[in-house]
Each structure stands twice: as structure tokens, then as C-alpha cells.
Design a protein around this motif. Structure first.
Motif, PDB file in Angstrom:
ATOM      1  N   LYS A 219     119.310   2.863  34.686  1.00 41.31           N
ATOM      2  CA  LYS A 219     118.908   3.820  33.562  1.00 41.31           C
ATOM      3  C   LYS A 219     118.243   5.509  33.521  1.00 41.31           C
ATOM      4  O   LYS A 219     118.034   5.551  34.713  1.00 41.31           O
ATOM      5  N   THR A 220     118.495   6.213  32.625  1.00 42.58           N
ATOM      6  CA  THR A 220     117.707   7.281  33.221  1.00 42.58           C
ATOM      7  C   THR A 220     116.161   7.439  32.270  1.00 42.58           C
ATOM      8  O   THR A 220     115.961   6.727  31.130  1.00 42.58           O
ATOM      9  N   LEU A 221     115.571   7.787  32.766  1.00 44.73           N
ATOM     10  CA  LEU A 221     113.961   8.203  32.028  1.00 44.73           C
ATOM     11  C   LEU A 221     113.594   9.779  31.743  1.00 44.73           C
ATOM     12  O   LEU A 221     113.443  10.145  33.524  1.00 44.73           O
ATOM     13  N   GLN A 222     113.616   9.568  31.078  1.00 47.00           N
ATOM     14  CA  GLN A 222     113.146  11.215  30.744  1.00 47.00           C
ATOM     15  C   GLN A 222     110.931  11.404  30.989  1.00 47.00           C
ATOM     16  O   GLN A 222     110.837  10.965  30.808  1.00 47.00           O
ATOM     17  N   GLY A 223     111.102  13.255  31.077  1.00 44.96           N
ATOM     18  CA  GLY A 223     109.851  12.907  31.775  1.00 44.96           C
ATOM     19  C   GLY A 223     109.729  12.431  33.372  1.00 44.96           C
ATOM     20  O   GLY A 223     108.330  12.862  33.408  1.00 44.96           O
ATOM     21  N   MET A 224     110.428  12.190  33.757  1.00 47.73           N
ATOM     22  CA  MET A 224     110.247  11.763  34.706  1.00 47.73           C
ATOM     23  C   MET A 224     111.264  12.293  36.476  1.00 47.73           C
ATOM     24  O   MET A 224     112.128  12.702  36.243  1.00 47.73           O
ATOM     25  N   LEU A 225     110.428  12.618  37.674  1.00 48.54           N
ATOM     26  CA  LEU A 225     111.676  13.162  38.354  1.00 48.54           C
ATOM     27  C   LEU A 225     111.116  11.772  39.889  1.00 48.54           C
ATOM     28  O   LEU A 225     110.126  11.554  39.501  1.00 48.54           O
ATOM     29  N   GLU A 226     112.482  11.693  40.553  1.00 49.72           N
ATOM     30  CA  GLU A 226     112.526  10.448  41.620  1.00 49.72           C
ATOM     31  C   GLU A 226     111.980  11.599  43.052  1.00 49.72           C
ATOM     32  O   GLU A 226     113.232  13.044  42.897  1.00 49.72           O
ATOM     33  N   GLY A 227     111.290  10.862  43.471  1.00 52.15           N
ATOM     34  CA  GLY A 227     110.367  11.725  45.317  1.00 52.15           C
ATOM     35  C   GLY A 227     111.035  11.350  45.831  1.00 52.15           C
ATOM     36  O   GLY A 227     112.465  11.031  45.836  1.00 52.15           O
ATOM     37  N   SER A 228     110.890  12.209  46.758  1.00 47.81           N
ATOM     38  CA  SER A 228     111.540  11.634  48.527  1.00 47.81           C
ATOM     39  C   SER A 228     111.181  10.277  48.768  1.00 47.81           C
ATOM     40  O   SER A 228     110.285   9.611  49.147  1.00 47.81           O
ATOM     41  N   ASN A 229     112.418   9.790  49.853  1.00 43.51           N
ATOM     42  CA  ASN A 229     111.960   8.177  49.789  1.00 43.51           C
ATOM     43  C   ASN A 229     110.992   7.699  51.128  1.00 43.51           C
ATOM     44  O   ASN A 229     111.265   6.722  52.266  1.00 43.51           O
ATOM     45  N   VAL A 230     110.986   9.223  51.460  1.00 48.23           N
ATOM     46  CA  VAL A 230     110.555   9.392  53.370  1.00 48.23           C
ATOM     47  C   VAL A 230     108.908   9.194  53.255  1.00 48.23           C
ATOM     48  O   VAL A 230     108.388   8.995  52.346  1.00 48.23           O
ATOM     49  N   ASP A 231     108.564   7.808  53.754  1.00 48.93           N
ATOM     50  CA  ASP A 231     107.552   7.787  54.571  1.00 48.93           C
ATOM     51  C   ASP A 231     106.650   8.296  55.791  1.00 48.93           C
ATOM     52  O   ASP A 231     107.175   7.954  56.934  1.00 48.93           O
ATOM     53  N   PRO A 232     106.023   8.645  55.489  1.00 44.67           N
ATOM     54  CA  PRO A 232     105.498   9.924  56.468  1.00 44.67           C
ATOM     55  C   PRO A 232     105.171   9.243  57.760  1.00 44.67           C
ATOM     56  O   PRO A 232     105.368   8.985  58.903  1.00 44.67           O
ATOM     57  N   VAL A 233     104.126   7.779  57.679  1.00 42.44           N
ATOM     58  CA  VAL A 233     103.590   7.081  58.471  1.00 42.44           C
ATOM     59  C   VAL A 233     104.573   6.551  59.474  1.00 42.44           C
ATOM     60  O   VAL A 233     104.615   6.293  60.607  1.00 42.44           O
ATOM     61  N   THR A 234     106.006   5.600  59.067  1.00 39.72           N
ATOM     62  CA  THR A 234     107.260   5.433  59.357  1.00 39.72           C
ATOM     63  C   THR A 234     108.276   6.239  60.358  1.00 39.72           C
ATOM     64  O   THR A 234     108.397   5.658  61.243  1.00 39.72           O
TER      65      THR A 234
END
Length: 269
Positions: A219-234
Motif C-alpha cells: 500500500k502507498t503511504l503519503q508523507g513518508m519515504l522508504e530509507g535504505s535497507n543497509v545496516d552499517p553494522v552488518t
């Protein structure tokens, strides 16, 4: 056999060097909107068979095992990790995130693929004609196109992708269009172009265009953005492990070199 060790270790260094490149790219894009990390998959190369398993000796006995020496390793492929990135609230009306599976479809150059790209970056702007375009690169137009009048005062986007707007001096809402989401049987088969844009390939299959929330689409969510799925620790842990493996392969080369040097010095005795 020292020559075989040199060649095997060299393949390991090449493969691990590629893995370091992939990890570095993941870390570099830890703050890129809708970026999906990649991982390297390895596979072993051919084997040199010195003794076949199951060979019968002079006494009629069957050997329970053979003698086989591997010839190294190579990168099999790089695989996209399409795990959902964290959703970040922006409160900007034209920012849209997909919660779940799917991609937005945008128009790119006709000479690239079939002329359409796919992205999970929902950072949209309005161009001079009022059309929704991706706020990056050359401003790729959303497909199907959605336009907003110049005097638009408010925009609302439902979780089902319905885009509505309000105009100055008017009451009530008008419909601007319907956001679509594209699904793929094998999204890992998409080709990366950069800029969070993917294009379809024979490996990914054809795109299935549907409404958000239908046919397994997110579903689409207004007023939001998807961030990167990179986990720097991993990624840092993977980088350390890869560095140690690189050092061990380097040590294998040094050991094989010392063995060859010892053999070369036998003539002195």
C-alpha cells in the motif's frame, strides 16, 4: 601442487576484491532513499581429480573416497536484498512510500530497455506542466501520468493510491489519477541503472501493473519515504570478515611461493 595453490589463491583474491567493492557500495548508499543492498554469492570452480572415488584396487576392494583438489572460487552473482527499508516521516504531501512489495513505474529514455524504469523512490515533484515526476535525475515522469492544476492547495493520496486535490476557491476534492504499483515474479532479476532505477530483463519477467494493496502489492503511504535497507553494522562486520579472508588468501600465496623457493633451492644440496 604449489602452482595450483597460487592459482587458487589468486581466484580467491579476485572474488574477495569484488565483494569488498559491493560492500563499499552498500555503505556508500546507507543514506540513499529506497536503496537496496547487494550481496555476493560465491561458487567453487572445477576440481582436479587425482584419484577417482569408488575405484577398485587389485584386491577387488572399492575405494570409499577419492582425491580431489579444488581450483579456486568465483563470484556466482550479486543478489539484491529487497527487504523493506525503514519508513521515514517527511510530512511532505508528494512523498510516497510503498509499504510492501512493488515498484513505481517511470518513463526513461526509449533507448534503455523498453523505455520504462522501476523504482521504490517516491520522492515526487511537479514539473512545469503540473505532472508528477521523480525528484532526481532528469525528473522521470510517473506512469500512468498524473497532473495537478497550478492552483492546487492540498493533495491527498490514499493507501490504495488514489490521488485527489483541492483547488483555491473551490470546495470538495477532485480526482487527479490513480497510482499504480508494478510487481515482478523475480525482482532479483531486475537490472540496476543507478539512481534507484531498475529495468526489466528476461530474468525478472514482465511487470504486472496493479493498484496498491491488490494482488499482493504494498500500500502507498503519503508523507513518508522508504530509507535504505543497509545496516552499517552488518556491512562493517562483513567487511572485516572479507578483509581477514583476503589476508588468508595472501598468506596462501606466500606459503606456495616459499614452497617453490624451497624446491628451487634443492639443487644447492
Amino acid at each position: 601442487m604449489a602452482i595450483t595453490a597460487l592459482n587458487s589463491a589468486a581466484t580467491g583474491l579476485r572474488a574477495l576484491s569484488t565483494k569488498i567493492d559491493v560492500i563499499a557500495n552498500n555503505l556508500a548508499n546507507a543514506e540513499t532513499i529506497a536503496f537496496k543492498r547487494s550481496r555476493c554469492n560465491f561458487e567453487d570452480l572445477m576440481y582436479l581429480t587425482l584419484k577417482e572415488p569408488g575405484v577398485q584396487n587389485d584386491a577387488g576392494e572399492i575405494s570409499p573416497a577419492g582425491t580431489q583438489v579444488g581450483l579456486g572460487v568465483k563470484i556466482s552473482n550479486t543478489q539484491l536484498d529487497l527487504e523493506q527499508g525503514s519508513l521515514e516521516t517527511t510530512n511532505r504531501p508528494l512523498d510516497v512510500a510503498i509499504e510492501g512489495q512493488g515498484f513505481f513505474r517511470v518513463k526513461i529514455m526509449d533507448s534503455i530497455g523498453d523505455g520504462y524504469g522501476y523504482t521504490r523512490n517516491g520522492n515526487f515533484f511537479r514539473n512545469k506542466d503540473g505532472e508528477l515526476v521523480l525528484g532526481m535525475g532528469d525528473g522521470y515522469r510517473l506512469v500512468p501520468p498524473i497532473s495537478l492544476p497550478p492552483d492546487t492547495t492540498a493533495v491527498s493520496i490514499s493507501q490504495a493510491g488514489l490521488v485527489e486535490y483541492e483547488r483555491a476557491g473551490q470546495t470538495g476534492k477532485s480526482t487527479a489519477g490513480q497510482l499504480k504499483v508494478s510487481l515482478f515474479v523475480n525482482p532479483q532479476g531486475l537490472k540496476l541503472l543507478g539512481g534507484s532505477i531498475y529495468i526489466r530483463t528476461d530474468a525478472s519477467g514482465e511487470a504486472l501493473e496493479t493498484n496498491p494493496g491488490e494482488d499482493g502489492a504494498g500500500k502507498t503511504l503519503q508523507g513518508m519515504l522508504e530509507g535504505s535497507n543497509v545496516d552499517p553494522v552488518t556491512e562493517l562486520v562483513n567487511l572485516i570478515k572479507t578483509q581477514r579472508s583476503f589476508e588468508l588468501n595472501s598468506q596462501s600465496i606466500q606459503t606456495a611461493d616459499q614452497a617453490l623457493q624451497t624446491i628451487g633451492n634443492l639443487r644447492r644440496f
